[in-house]
Design an enzyme around this catalytic site. Sequence first.
Site, mmCIF file in Angstrom:
data_model
loop_
_atom_site.group_PDB
_atom_site.id
_atom_site.type_symbol
_atom_site.label_atom_id
_atom_site.label_comp_id
_atom_site.label_asym_id
_atom_site.label_seq_id
_atom_site.Cartn_x
_atom_site.Cartn_y
_atom_site.Cartn_z
ATOM 1 N N HIS A 107 0.336 0.888 -0.788
ATOM 2 C CA HIS A 107 -0.237 1.906 0.101
ATOM 3 C C HIS A 107 0.453 3.243 -0.086
ATOM 4 C CE1 HIS A 107 -2.699 -0.848 2.581
ATOM 5 N NE2 HIS A 107 -1.741 -1.721 2.338
ATOM 6 N N GLU A 123 -10.367 5.774 4.268
ATOM 7 C CA GLU A 123 -9.761 5.066 5.390
ATOM 8 C C GLU A 123 -8.941 6.003 6.270
ATOM 9 O OE1 GLU A 123 -9.344 0.641 3.291
ATOM 10 O OE2 GLU A 123 -7.625 2.002 3.331
ATOM 11 N N ILE A 156 -0.170 1.571 9.008
ATOM 12 C CA ILE A 156 -1.006 1.472 10.204
ATOM 13 C C ILE A 156 -2.457 1.412 9.747
ATOM 14 C CG2 ILE A 156 -1.164 3.980 10.501
ATOM 15 C CD1 ILE A 156 -1.124 3.457 13.558
ATOM 16 N N ALA A 158 -5.449 2.810 9.686
ATOM 17 C CA ALA A 158 -5.778 4.190 10.049
ATOM 18 C C ALA A 158 -7.268 4.468 10.108
ATOM 19 C CB ALA A 158 -5.126 5.149 9.051
#
Length: 381
Positions: A107, A123, A156, A158
């Site tokens: 990520h 995202e 997170i 998101a």
Amino acid sequence: MSAVSRALWNNGPSPLDALDEDVSLLDTLNKILASDAPHARSLLMSCCQCSVWVDRLLDAVNVSGGNSVSSSLSSRVSSSRDFVMTMRRIWLSETPLSGWLEAFEAHPRIGQKKHVQERESKEQAAAAATMNEDIATQMHALNEQYYDKFGFVFLICASGVPAPTILAALKDRINNKPAVEFQNAAVEQMKITELRLHKLVVEHTSGTHRRAQARLDGVRRHLAGTSAPLHGEGSAAATPSATAAGGAVRSPITTHVLDTALGRPASNLSIVISRAPLEASSVGTAPPAASYTELGRGATNDDGRVATLLQPPLMPGHYRLRFETGAYLLSNHASALAPRGGLPFYPEVTVDFTISAAQTREHFHVPILLSPFGYSTYRGS
């Protein structure tokens, strides 16, 4: 995240639950994964880049050695819920920390613009649309501190979450102990995985599946993230106002304003929601005004309600609803205010309340009953 809250999430809703009435998740997975094990592995790796988790999941549904899933999946798992629980069990209980780190490292840092792939960009579209220079500066600094402390990026779910909410989560979680934050990040990773798998399934089925998508909206507030298209999914509806018009997920905090003097809802009354971290004050005391960060704003509709005031996830903290009552009272109660020279007695009404870490899966409805010279509030349902 405590063992109790982790267990609550493990049994919580998933976007994949929304598929069964309109799309057979198992039949669709049969089609998606039926070619061979390497292809199935590649598709699942695109949802969660953890080789241990993917291999163990494929083994659990007996997809190995070139066998297709079609002859075995429906006999090993009976429903989409069963498949979700199998995914979560393997991820949370059978995947080693090295596997979690492998997934985390795939990520980009939240808010980062460089080296971000198109999927991550979509995202994080809601965050990008609500980002400003101050939030970006704080997020960059805290991302660095977070990575230095924990050794992995702040993770997170998101999708559909605005930048102020993400920043608030980052400020909260950076104070956690490493063991707690490892679990938090693992849960967020699985939320992302389930949303990506949902998208993969929908893309491989015919039609738009609007009913399934609508039910997905209903459970998204439980995910980090807690797509119709949802708030920020790469669409133009990436601002709170546009989302409200387009039908976003319901805010975890809602309100309703009733004008008791006129006996009707108070429409077109502006409301601002802000939050301060729990650690901003000692127990039983109010935090200083400077510790509050604005999270969202809106205006009541004809029914006196604001349903999209705050995007999920709901974080623990001190919350403040500021009702800008002055303009409303001037417009609707001029005769009552005339003896005062038209000066509203309540230029604004502020309602403060606290949400604990154990309550973040609950819904909070905080209405007010308003008149020119009085108001009251309560926690509704």
